[in-house]
Design an enzyme around this catalytic site. Sequence first.
Site, PDB file in Angstrom:
ATOM      1  N   SER A  86       0.659  -1.083  -0.070  1.00 47.41           N
ATOM      2  CA  SER A  86      -0.039   0.048  -0.192  1.00 47.41           C
ATOM      3  C   SER A  86       0.777   1.235   0.030  1.00 47.41           C
ATOM      4  O   SER A  86       0.341   2.293   0.087  1.00 47.41           O
ATOM      5  CB  SER A  86      -1.067   0.098   1.283  1.00 47.41           C
ATOM      6  OG  SER A  86      -0.278  -0.231   2.241  1.00 47.41           O
ATOM      7  N   THR A 189      -1.280   3.225   4.204  1.00 43.94           N
ATOM      8  CA  THR A 189      -0.381   4.505   3.689  1.00 43.94           C
ATOM      9  C   THR A 189       0.049   4.652   5.067  1.00 43.94           C
ATOM     10  O   THR A 189      -0.261   4.459   6.349  1.00 43.94           O
ATOM     11  CB  THR A 189      -1.414   5.633   3.715  1.00 43.94           C
ATOM     12  OG1 THR A 189      -2.247   5.449   2.672  1.00 43.94           O
ATOM     13  CG2 THR A 189      -0.777   6.986   3.921  1.00 43.94           C
ATOM     14  N   THR A 207       1.590   6.903  -0.132  1.00 38.73           N
ATOM     15  CA  THR A 207       0.935   5.645  -0.466  1.00 38.73           C
ATOM     16  C   THR A 207       0.838   5.480  -1.980  1.00 38.73           C
ATOM     17  O   THR A 207       1.019   6.110  -2.794  1.00 38.73           O
ATOM     18  CB  THR A 207      -0.485   6.259   0.077  1.00 38.73           C
ATOM     19  OG1 THR A 207      -1.438   5.053   0.008  1.00 38.73           O
ATOM     20  CG2 THR A 207      -1.205   7.290  -0.708  1.00 38.73           C
ATOM     21  N   THR A 240      -5.118   8.237   7.596  1.00 34.61           N
ATOM     22  CA  THR A 240      -4.748   7.100   6.838  1.00 34.61           C
ATOM     23  C   THR A 240      -6.294   6.600   6.733  1.00 34.61           C
ATOM     24  O   THR A 240      -7.332   6.948   7.425  1.00 34.61           O
ATOM     25  CB  THR A 240      -4.172   5.972   7.380  1.00 34.61           C
ATOM     26  OG1 THR A 240      -4.180   4.963   6.697  1.00 34.61           O
ATOM     27  CG2 THR A 240      -4.780   5.519   8.804  1.00 34.61           C
TER      28      THR A 240
HETATM   29  C1  SD4 Z   1      -6.219   7.088   0.063  1.00 36.34           C
HETATM   30  N1  SD4 Z   1      -5.562   7.482   2.436  1.00 36.34           N
HETATM   31  O1  SD4 Z   1      -5.474   7.054  -1.351  1.00 36.34           O
HETATM   32  C2  SD4 Z   1      -5.261   6.441   1.401  1.00 36.34           C
HETATM   33  C3  SD4 Z   1      -5.094   5.238   1.537  1.00 36.34           C
HETATM   34  C4  SD4 Z   1      -5.050   4.607   2.923  1.00 36.34           C
HETATM   35  O2  SD4 Z   1      -6.114   2.892   4.033  1.00 36.34           O
HETATM   36  O3  SD4 Z   1      -4.692   5.322   3.733  1.00 36.34           O
HETATM   37  N2  SD4 Z   1      -5.664   3.718   2.977  1.00 36.34           N
HETATM   38  O4  SD4 Z   1      -7.072   7.145   0.243  1.00 36.34           O
END
Ligand code: SD4
Length: 334
Positions: A86, A189, A207, A240
Amino acid sequence: MTSRRKFLKNAILSSTLMIPGAVKSEANFLSSRKKNFAQKPLFLSTWNHGQAANEKAWEILQNSGSILDAVEEGVKVTEADIRSRSVGLTGFPDRDGHVTLDASIMNSDGNCGSVCFVERIKHPITLARKVMEETPHVMLAGDGAQQFAVSQGMPLEDVELPDDVVREYEEWKETSEYNPAANSENHDTIGMVGIDGDGNLAGSCTTSGLKFKMHGRVGDSPIIGAGLYVDNEVGAATATGMGETIIKVCGSFLIVELMRQGRTPQEACEEAIDRLLQKTPFETDSELQVGFLAIDKNGDHGAYAVQSGFTYAIHHQEGNSIENSDCRYETMVE
Ligand code: SD4
């Protein structure tokens, strides 16, 4: 899997946000208060992978690096970790098979830089820093960001999806059901906020975004004020989880502003989660997850999430540990 879960909702949630059948749990509210203690220096990072990132950030600071160097070098550890699904180039691709990366960085002087929808760059956080330091801009996207990376001497990497990612992607393509998910099994992330011994703050966030997202989709992580915000007079916050919901409330900026108004970092994170849930109501069995981390100017900290499962790493003088964040909804697996 969802049918096996139910939620116990935290006691302090206002009645307007109650979901039918939810059971109040006061214990969670109390535990969220007792962990607060001011520490400088201090690093907070999202998820278990934050521990290795914090370790590096701490080492950089101890070796006379700046707090900005520390938050950059810290999350680079996660970007370079080939086990990560991720963050960085071994992350899940979008639905067209491209790994597209988002990152942002913010310094104690209020400067910030970010990149989004960028491909084939191993360290988007370094590119974000270069946008901040080498251009008059804050944000570069896609091909333009990549061209700038090359102009700065950053190599274009060949991206080879790891075998397990290929397998999952091929399986997903059989139905191509569009349901981009925050990928909590794979740690998500990395967002890091840090404070040095003099009280200077900085933050970083990087991320590969939601797995199998639409090509071109950008989340909260590179959006200053959503995935990351730092105000050296007040504090810093990072996020996140499901980026769209975080963007809708300018989550990290909101937390810093709440701290400016006198909330502790913990109170600010909790209030930001409540605001988010007002805009994006939580249904029983929902997969919605968002986690916030915050540090204030004194080195006090807070963490809060929509539901159970959000972990974060904390590094101060006494060590580097992983904590379970408190949350609004306890997930009970039956
Ligand atoms: C997003 N916040 O691209 C990031 C991904 C993430 O848990 O943190 N996922 O939306």
